[in-house]
Motif scaffolding. Sequence first.
Motif, PDB file in Angstrom:
ATOM      1  N   LEU A  42      73.839  57.631  56.937  1.00 53.42           N
ATOM      2  CA  LEU A  42      73.523  55.899  56.771  1.00 53.42           C
ATOM      3  C   LEU A  42      72.063  56.593  57.713  1.00 53.42           C
ATOM      4  CD1 LEU A  42      72.787  54.017  56.897  1.00 53.42           C
ATOM      5  CD2 LEU A  42      74.595  52.921  58.978  1.00 53.42           C
ATOM      6  N   CYS A  43      71.099  56.688  57.084  1.00 56.04           N
ATOM      7  CA  CYS A  43      69.528  57.318  58.217  1.00 56.04           C
ATOM      8  C   CYS A  43      69.249  56.353  58.232  1.00 56.04           C
ATOM      9  CB  CYS A  43      68.974  58.146  56.927  1.00 56.04           C
ATOM     10  SG  CYS A  43      70.028  59.147  55.547  1.00 56.04           S
ATOM     11  N   GLU A  44      69.524  55.220  58.131  1.00 59.10           N
ATOM     12  CA  GLU A  44      67.981  54.220  58.435  1.00 59.10           C
ATOM     13  C   GLU A  44      68.789  52.313  57.407  1.00 59.10           C
ATOM     14  OE1 GLU A  44      63.353  52.647  57.412  1.00 59.10           O
ATOM     15  OE2 GLU A  44      64.574  54.315  56.155  1.00 59.10           O
ATOM     16  N   VAL A  45      68.446  51.995  58.438  1.00 57.65           N
ATOM     17  CA  VAL A  45      68.856  50.475  57.909  1.00 57.65           C
ATOM     18  C   VAL A  45      67.107  49.638  58.246  1.00 57.65           C
ATOM     19  CG1 VAL A  45      69.885  48.097  59.127  1.00 57.65           C
ATOM     20  CG2 VAL A  45      70.746  50.632  59.818  1.00 57.65           C
ATOM     21  N   CYS A  46      67.135  48.710  57.439  1.00 61.02           N
ATOM     22  CA  CYS A  46      65.612  47.691  57.881  1.00 61.02           C
ATOM     23  C   CYS A  46      66.001  46.581  56.786  1.00 61.02           C
ATOM     24  CB  CYS A  46      64.096  48.489  56.775  1.00 61.02           C
ATOM     25  SG  CYS A  46      63.278  47.717  56.911  1.00 61.02           S
ATOM     26  N   ARG A  47      65.618  45.363  57.827  1.00 62.74           N
ATOM     27  CA  ARG A  47      65.921  43.966  56.691  1.00 62.74           C
ATOM     28  C   ARG A  47      67.323  43.905  56.408  1.00 62.74           C
ATOM     29  NH1 ARG A  47      59.755  44.361  55.396  1.00 62.74           N
ATOM     30  NH2 ARG A  47      58.787  44.367  57.299  1.00 62.74           N
ATOM     31  N   GLY A  48      68.462  44.340  56.612  1.00 64.21           N
ATOM     32  CA  GLY A  48      69.760  44.095  56.053  1.00 64.21           C
ATOM     33  C   GLY A  48      70.047  44.551  54.657  1.00 64.21           C
ATOM     34  N   VAL A  49      69.046  45.776  54.674  1.00 69.35           N
ATOM     35  CA  VAL A  49      68.684  47.180  53.459  1.00 69.35           C
ATOM     36  C   VAL A  49      69.445  48.523  54.276  1.00 69.35           C
ATOM     37  CG1 VAL A  49      68.039  48.499  51.325  1.00 69.35           C
ATOM     38  CG2 VAL A  49      67.853  46.295  52.866  1.00 69.35           C
ATOM     39  N   LEU A  50      70.639  49.290  53.779  1.00 71.65           N
ATOM     40  CA  LEU A  50      70.990  50.230  54.426  1.00 71.65           C
ATOM     41  C   LEU A  50      70.681  51.612  54.026  1.00 71.65           C
ATOM     42  CD1 LEU A  50      72.893  48.379  55.935  1.00 71.65           C
ATOM     43  CD2 LEU A  50      74.743  49.680  55.140  1.00 71.65           C
ATOM     44  N   TYR A  51      70.365  52.015  53.945  1.00 76.65           N
ATOM     45  CA  TYR A  51      69.900  53.724  53.552  1.00 76.65           C
ATOM     46  C   TYR A  51      70.782  54.932  53.531  1.00 76.65           C
ATOM     47  CZ  TYR A  51      64.918  50.636  52.865  1.00 76.65           C
ATOM     48  OH  TYR A  51      64.868  49.938  51.788  1.00 76.65           O
ATOM     49  N   VAL A  52      71.351  54.712  52.514  1.00 80.19           N
ATOM     50  CA  VAL A  52      71.502  56.400  52.604  1.00 80.19           C
ATOM     51  C   VAL A  52      72.170  57.929  52.045  1.00 80.19           C
ATOM     52  CG1 VAL A  52      74.658  56.550  52.431  1.00 80.19           C
ATOM     53  CG2 VAL A  52      73.888  54.931  52.794  1.00 80.19           C
ATOM     54  N   LYS A  53      71.744  58.530  52.367  1.00 81.38           N
ATOM     55  CA  LYS A  53      71.621  60.068  51.988  1.00 81.38           C
ATOM     56  C   LYS A  53      73.551  60.665  50.884  1.00 81.38           C
ATOM     57  CE  LYS A  53      67.189  61.605  53.639  1.00 81.38           C
ATOM     58  NZ  LYS A  53      66.763  61.979  52.790  1.00 81.38           N
ATOM     59  N   VAL A  54      72.939  60.883  50.070  1.00 79.11           N
ATOM     60  CA  VAL A  54      74.268  61.578  49.460  1.00 79.11           C
ATOM     61  C   VAL A  54      74.704  63.283  48.510  1.00 79.11           C
ATOM     62  CG1 VAL A  54      75.920  61.168  47.833  1.00 79.11           C
ATOM     63  CG2 VAL A  54      75.250  59.287  48.895  1.00 79.11           C
ATOM     64  N   ARG A  55      75.460  63.614  49.594  1.00 76.18           N
ATOM     65  CA  ARG A  55      75.479  65.264  49.163  1.00 76.18           C
ATOM     66  C   ARG A  55      75.641  65.531  48.434  1.00 76.18           C
ATOM     67  NH1 ARG A  55      75.752  64.420  54.794  1.00 76.18           N
ATOM     68  NH2 ARG A  55      77.753  64.348  55.350  1.00 76.18           N
ATOM     69  N   SER A  56      76.495  64.451  47.226  1.00 77.93           N
ATOM     70  CA  SER A  56      76.807  64.749  46.063  1.00 77.93           C
ATOM     71  C   SER A  56      77.185  63.793  44.557  1.00 77.93           C
ATOM     72  CB  SER A  56      78.453  65.617  46.197  1.00 77.93           C
ATOM     73  OG  SER A  56      79.408  64.809  46.123  1.00 77.93           O
ATOM     74  N   PRO A  57      76.870  64.341  43.834  1.00 81.68           N
ATOM     75  CA  PRO A  57      76.556  63.897  42.348  1.00 81.68           C
ATOM     76  C   PRO A  57      78.282  62.857  42.432  1.00 81.68           C
ATOM     77  CG  PRO A  57      75.880  65.656  41.731  1.00 81.68           C
ATOM     78  CD  PRO A  57      76.231  65.805  43.249  1.00 81.68           C
ATOM     79  N   MET A  58      79.265  63.029  42.347  1.00 81.90           N
ATOM     80  CA  MET A  58      80.420  62.790  41.813  1.00 81.90           C
ATOM     81  C   MET A  58      80.443  61.145  43.617  1.00 81.90           C
ATOM     82  SD  MET A  58      83.613  64.221  42.250  1.00 81.90           S
ATOM     83  CE  MET A  58      84.847  63.764  42.750  1.00 81.90           C
TER      84      MET A  58
END
Length: 92
Positions: A42-58
């Motif tokens: 979990l990288c950032e939270v802005c106005r109820g939206v979570l921005y998540v970085k994912v390390r694998s396509p699966m």
Amino acid sequence: MVTKAKDIVELVFKKFGFSSRTQDIFEAWASLDRAITLDSELCEVCRGVLYVKVRSPMAFNSLYYNKRKIIHSLNARLKEKVVKDIKFEMAL
């Protein structure tokens, strides 16, 4: 002097100006099932939206498929509808 991890997290949140609600969201994300959060951050939270970085396509596909369930679980832990959406992005 031994410092608890929770105290360190609180200091970091205060230093960078995160609200206590943002801190609650990060803690709720960390408390999710390890299978969900293993290859994500979990990288950032802005106005109820979570921005998540994912390390694998699966993991990306799994998180995307379970997005509504994850949102419901997070809001249940927070005891109110705070999380409105989650945006996933592949980490490079």
